[in-house]
Design a protein around this motif. Structure first.
Motif, mmCIF file in Angstrom:
data_model
loop_
_atom_site.group_PDB
_atom_site.id
_atom_site.type_symbol
_atom_site.label_atom_id
_atom_site.label_comp_id
_atom_site.label_asym_id
_atom_site.label_seq_id
_atom_site.Cartn_x
_atom_site.Cartn_y
_atom_site.Cartn_z
ATOM 1 N N VAL A 168 0.834 -1.210 0.000
ATOM 2 C CA VAL A 168 0.000 0.000 0.000
ATOM 3 C C VAL A 168 0.865 1.256 0.000
ATOM 4 O O VAL A 168 0.673 2.166 -0.818
ATOM 5 C CB VAL A 168 -0.943 0.002 1.221
ATOM 6 C CG1 VAL A 168 -1.652 1.348 1.334
ATOM 7 C CG2 VAL A 168 -1.970 -1.126 1.104
ATOM 8 N N TRP A 169 1.835 1.333 0.923
ATOM 9 C CA TRP A 169 2.644 2.551 1.026
ATOM 10 C C TRP A 169 3.590 2.711 -0.165
ATOM 11 O O TRP A 169 3.761 3.816 -0.675
ATOM 12 C CB TRP A 169 3.440 2.568 2.323
ATOM 13 C CG TRP A 169 2.637 2.614 3.582
ATOM 14 C CD1 TRP A 169 3.011 2.136 4.805
ATOM 15 C CD2 TRP A 169 1.328 3.185 3.807
ATOM 16 N NE1 TRP A 169 2.040 2.342 5.741
ATOM 17 C CE2 TRP A 169 0.991 2.991 5.158
ATOM 18 C CE3 TRP A 169 0.410 3.830 2.976
ATOM 19 C CZ2 TRP A 169 -0.214 3.422 5.703
ATOM 20 C CZ3 TRP A 169 -0.809 4.249 3.512
ATOM 21 C CH2 TRP A 169 -1.099 4.050 4.847
ATOM 22 N N LEU A 170 4.214 1.613 -0.613
ATOM 23 C CA LEU A 170 5.086 1.717 -1.781
ATOM 24 C C LEU A 170 4.284 2.053 -3.034
ATOM 25 O O LEU A 170 4.791 2.728 -3.942
ATOM 26 C CB LEU A 170 5.855 0.408 -1.981
ATOM 27 C CG LEU A 170 6.944 0.127 -0.929
ATOM 28 C CD1 LEU A 170 7.540 -1.257 -1.140
ATOM 29 C CD2 LEU A 170 8.030 1.192 -0.957
ATOM 30 N N GLY A 171 3.028 1.612 -3.068
ATOM 31 C CA GLY A 171 2.168 1.958 -4.187
ATOM 32 C C GLY A 171 1.860 3.442 -4.245
ATOM 33 O O GLY A 171 1.494 3.974 -5.307
ATOM 34 N N GLU A 172 2.004 4.136 -3.121
ATOM 35 C CA GLU A 172 1.816 5.588 -3.091
ATOM 36 C C GLU A 172 3.139 6.320 -3.322
ATOM 37 O O GLU A 172 3.176 7.341 -4.007
ATOM 38 C CB GLU A 172 1.240 6.006 -1.737
ATOM 39 C CG GLU A 172 0.926 7.478 -1.623
ATOM 40 C CD GLU A 172 0.300 7.854 -0.289
ATOM 41 O OE1 GLU A 172 0.057 9.055 -0.080
ATOM 42 O OE2 GLU A 172 0.058 6.948 0.539
ATOM 43 N N VAL A 173 4.220 5.770 -2.786
ATOM 44 C CA VAL A 173 5.507 6.464 -2.833
ATOM 45 C C VAL A 173 6.219 6.307 -4.175
ATOM 46 O O VAL A 173 6.720 7.296 -4.746
ATOM 47 C CB VAL A 173 6.417 5.962 -1.688
ATOM 48 C CG1 VAL A 173 7.826 6.513 -1.838
ATOM 49 C CG2 VAL A 173 5.832 6.368 -0.337
ATOM 50 N N ILE A 174 6.290 5.087 -4.697
ATOM 51 C CA ILE A 174 7.094 4.847 -5.904
ATOM 52 C C ILE A 174 6.582 5.612 -7.121
ATOM 53 O O ILE A 174 7.372 6.246 -7.836
ATOM 54 C CB ILE A 174 7.182 3.332 -6.190
ATOM 55 C CG1 ILE A 174 8.051 2.669 -5.111
ATOM 56 C CG2 ILE A 174 7.763 3.063 -7.575
ATOM 57 C CD1 ILE A 174 8.155 1.164 -5.226
ATOM 58 N N PRO A 175 5.265 5.630 -7.399
ATOM 59 C CA PRO A 175 4.801 6.439 -8.536
ATOM 60 C C PRO A 175 5.135 7.923 -8.379
ATOM 61 O O PRO A 175 5.465 8.600 -9.365
ATOM 62 C CB PRO A 175 3.283 6.219 -8.537
ATOM 63 C CG PRO A 175 3.101 4.895 -7.875
ATOM 64 C CD PRO A 175 4.153 4.843 -6.810
ATOM 65 N N LEU A 177 7.761 9.140 -6.821
ATOM 66 C CA LEU A 177 9.193 9.302 -7.097
ATOM 67 C C LEU A 177 9.471 9.359 -8.599
ATOM 68 O O LEU A 177 10.271 10.165 -9.065
ATOM 69 C CB LEU A 177 9.973 8.148 -6.468
ATOM 70 C CG LEU A 177 10.025 8.112 -4.937
ATOM 71 C CD1 LEU A 177 10.712 6.831 -4.467
ATOM 72 C CD2 LEU A 177 10.754 9.336 -4.391
ATOM 73 N N PHE A 178 8.793 8.503 -9.368
ATOM 74 C CA PHE A 178 9.016 8.472 -10.810
ATOM 75 C C PHE A 178 8.410 9.683 -11.515
ATOM 76 O O PHE A 178 8.938 10.152 -12.528
ATOM 77 C CB PHE A 178 8.444 7.191 -11.405
ATOM 78 C CG PHE A 178 9.360 6.003 -11.269
ATOM 79 C CD1 PHE A 178 10.467 5.854 -12.090
ATOM 80 C CD2 PHE A 178 9.120 5.046 -10.293
ATOM 81 C CE1 PHE A 178 11.323 4.770 -11.952
ATOM 82 C CE2 PHE A 178 9.972 3.957 -10.147
ATOM 83 C CZ PHE A 178 11.082 3.820 -10.979
ATOM 84 N N SER A 179 7.314 10.207 -10.961
ATOM 85 C CA SER A 179 6.656 11.360 -11.601
ATOM 86 C C SER A 179 7.277 12.685 -11.182
ATOM 87 O O SER A 179 7.021 13.721 -11.806
ATOM 88 C CB SER A 179 5.166 11.367 -11.253
ATOM 89 O OG SER A 179 4.978 11.628 -9.864
ATOM 90 N N GLY A 180 8.090 12.670 -10.115
ATOM 91 C CA GLY A 180 8.690 13.907 -9.630
ATOM 92 C C GLY A 180 7.761 14.715 -8.752
ATOM 93 O O GLY A 180 8.085 15.859 -8.390
ATOM 94 N N ASN A 181 6.624 14.149 -8.384
ATOM 95 C CA ASN A 181 5.671 14.824 -7.512
ATOM 96 C C ASN A 181 5.780 14.276 -6.093
ATOM 97 O O ASN A 181 6.512 13.316 -5.833
ATOM 98 C CB ASN A 181 4.243 14.623 -8.032
ATOM 99 C CG ASN A 181 4.057 15.214 -9.404
ATOM 100 O OD1 ASN A 181 4.523 16.319 -9.679
ATOM 101 N ND2 ASN A 181 3.384 14.475 -10.277
ATOM 102 N N VAL A 182 5.033 14.869 -5.184
ATOM 103 C CA VAL A 182 4.978 14.330 -3.824
ATOM 104 C C VAL A 182 3.646 13.596 -3.667
ATOM 105 O O VAL A 182 2.657 13.952 -4.323
ATOM 106 C CB VAL A 182 5.090 15.437 -2.748
ATOM 107 C CG1 VAL A 182 6.427 16.147 -2.863
ATOM 108 C CG2 VAL A 182 3.941 16.435 -2.855
ATOM 109 N N PRO A 183 3.593 12.564 -2.806
ATOM 110 C CA PRO A 183 2.318 11.879 -2.577
ATOM 111 C C PRO A 183 1.252 12.853 -2.089
ATOM 112 O O PRO A 183 1.555 13.833 -1.401
ATOM 113 C CB PRO A 183 2.670 10.851 -1.497
ATOM 114 C CG PRO A 183 4.129 10.593 -1.677
ATOM 115 C CD PRO A 183 4.700 11.925 -2.084
ATOM 116 N N GLN A 184 -0.001 12.587 -2.436
ATOM 117 C CA GLN A 184 -1.093 13.487 -2.089
ATOM 118 C C GLN A 184 -1.220 13.678 -0.584
ATOM 119 O O GLN A 184 -1.564 14.766 -0.112
ATOM 120 C CB GLN A 184 -2.415 12.944 -2.652
ATOM 121 C CG GLN A 184 -3.588 13.903 -2.523
ATOM 122 C CD GLN A 184 -3.352 15.216 -3.239
ATOM 123 O OE1 GLN A 184 -2.868 15.233 -4.383
ATOM 124 N NE2 GLN A 184 -3.672 16.329 -2.584
ATOM 125 N N SER A 185 -0.932 12.625 0.192
ATOM 126 C CA SER A 185 -1.049 12.740 1.646
ATOM 127 C C SER A 185 -0.091 13.780 2.207
ATOM 128 O O SER A 185 -0.420 14.482 3.171
ATOM 129 C CB SER A 185 -0.784 11.379 2.303
ATOM 130 O OG SER A 185 0.518 10.909 1.993
#
Length: 283
Positions: A168-175, A177-185
């Motif tokens: 769950v957490w890597l599914g939020e963090v890894i995308p 990192l690749f997009s250059g954005n920060v997670p929504q949370s």
């Protein structure tokens, strides 16, 4: 409280019973500090400059800390002082919850009049946890397990929760990192990082996995760690459920899905905790 009845007075590992009980006295200052922190936050406007999204979560967390975690800590300490190993594991589990909670408060809540209270709570809770574990009779707790099935089931459960939440957490963090954005949370909280991601992936999830493996291999230390972690999980899951409701009350975007998921986790881990404690011989 049937699962917390008093057991035999056993000495801590490498120490006497008095050494084992001495750390329980840290419950007194921790209780005072929790009332000051959680009560003060609920009664007074101390969250100055924090995002409304983070404030709503803090209110939900404070309610669970004050109304559920604190009574469990006090009752657990009182019964553990009388010799209950089950109560000692509950006490340790609540300390894990408090350390987890006040690491986030100390580092992510903007500086406010309760800052030193957060620091003191983190310190007292951390050292009570370390001292409590260091003086726990791991071999004695293992010896009290007459039934292995609850222990094996608990080990599998802890492993499953660890793996699930890494996904769950890597599914939020890894995308992100690749997009250059920060997670929504992180964007919603207005914080530099997500403290939950850090604490879970660096501390809690590895602890769950290691304890699960060790429990299935019948290592003595795992029998105590499992009881503590199975106490911690429903407290944290309940806090997240209440946070979601608090966010809705404060007019923040709140999804039903997290409340449902963590509600199920709270029920499942509570059931597993009761089953696990009943697997111990009553003294």
């Amino acid at each position: 409280m049937a699962v917390l009845e008093s057991g035999p007075r056993g000495g801590g590992r490498g120490g006497s019973a008095s050494h084992s009980r001495a750390w329980l006295w840290l419950t007194v200052p921790i209780t005072v500090l929790v009332v000051a922190a959680a009560g003060g936050e609920l009664l007074f406007d101390v969250f100055r400059g924090d995002s409304p999204y983070l404030i709503a979560q803090a209110v939900g967390q404070d309610l669970v800390t004050l109304l559920v975690a604190l009574p469990a800590l006090v009752v657990g300490a009182a019964l553990a002082y009388r010799g209950s190993d089950r109560a000692r594991l509950v006490w340790l589990g609540v300390l894990v919850y408090l350390v987890y909670t006040y690491v986030i408060y100390a580092f992510h809540i903007r500086f406010n009049p309760l800052f030193l209270v957060y620091v003191a709570l983190l310190g007292f809770s951390l050292y009570a946890l370390i001292g409590g574990l260091a003086t726990t009779d791991f071999e004695g707790i293992k010896a009290r397990y007459a039934r292995e099935r609850p222990a094996k089931a608990a080990g599998t459960f802890l492993l499953a929760v660890s793996v699930l939440f890494y996904f769950v957490w890597l599914g939020e963090v890894i995308p992100a990192l690749f997009s250059g954005n920060v997670p929504q949370s992180i964007a919603d909280n207005g914080t530099p990082t997500n403290g939950v991601h850090v604490l879970d992936m660096a501390w809690i999830l590895p602890s769950l996995a290691i304890t699960g493996v060790w429990l299935r291999r019948k290592r003595a230390v795992a029998y105590a760690l499992a009881g503590a972690l199975l106490t911690f999980l429903p407290l944290l899951a309940l806090a997240i459920v209440v946070m979601v409701f608090a966010m809705a009350l404060y007019g923040q975007a709140a999804s039903v899905a997290p409340a449902a998921i963590f509600g199920l986790l709270a029920v499942a881990s509570s059931w597993m905790l009761v089953r696990y404690m009943r697997g111990m011989k009553a003294g």
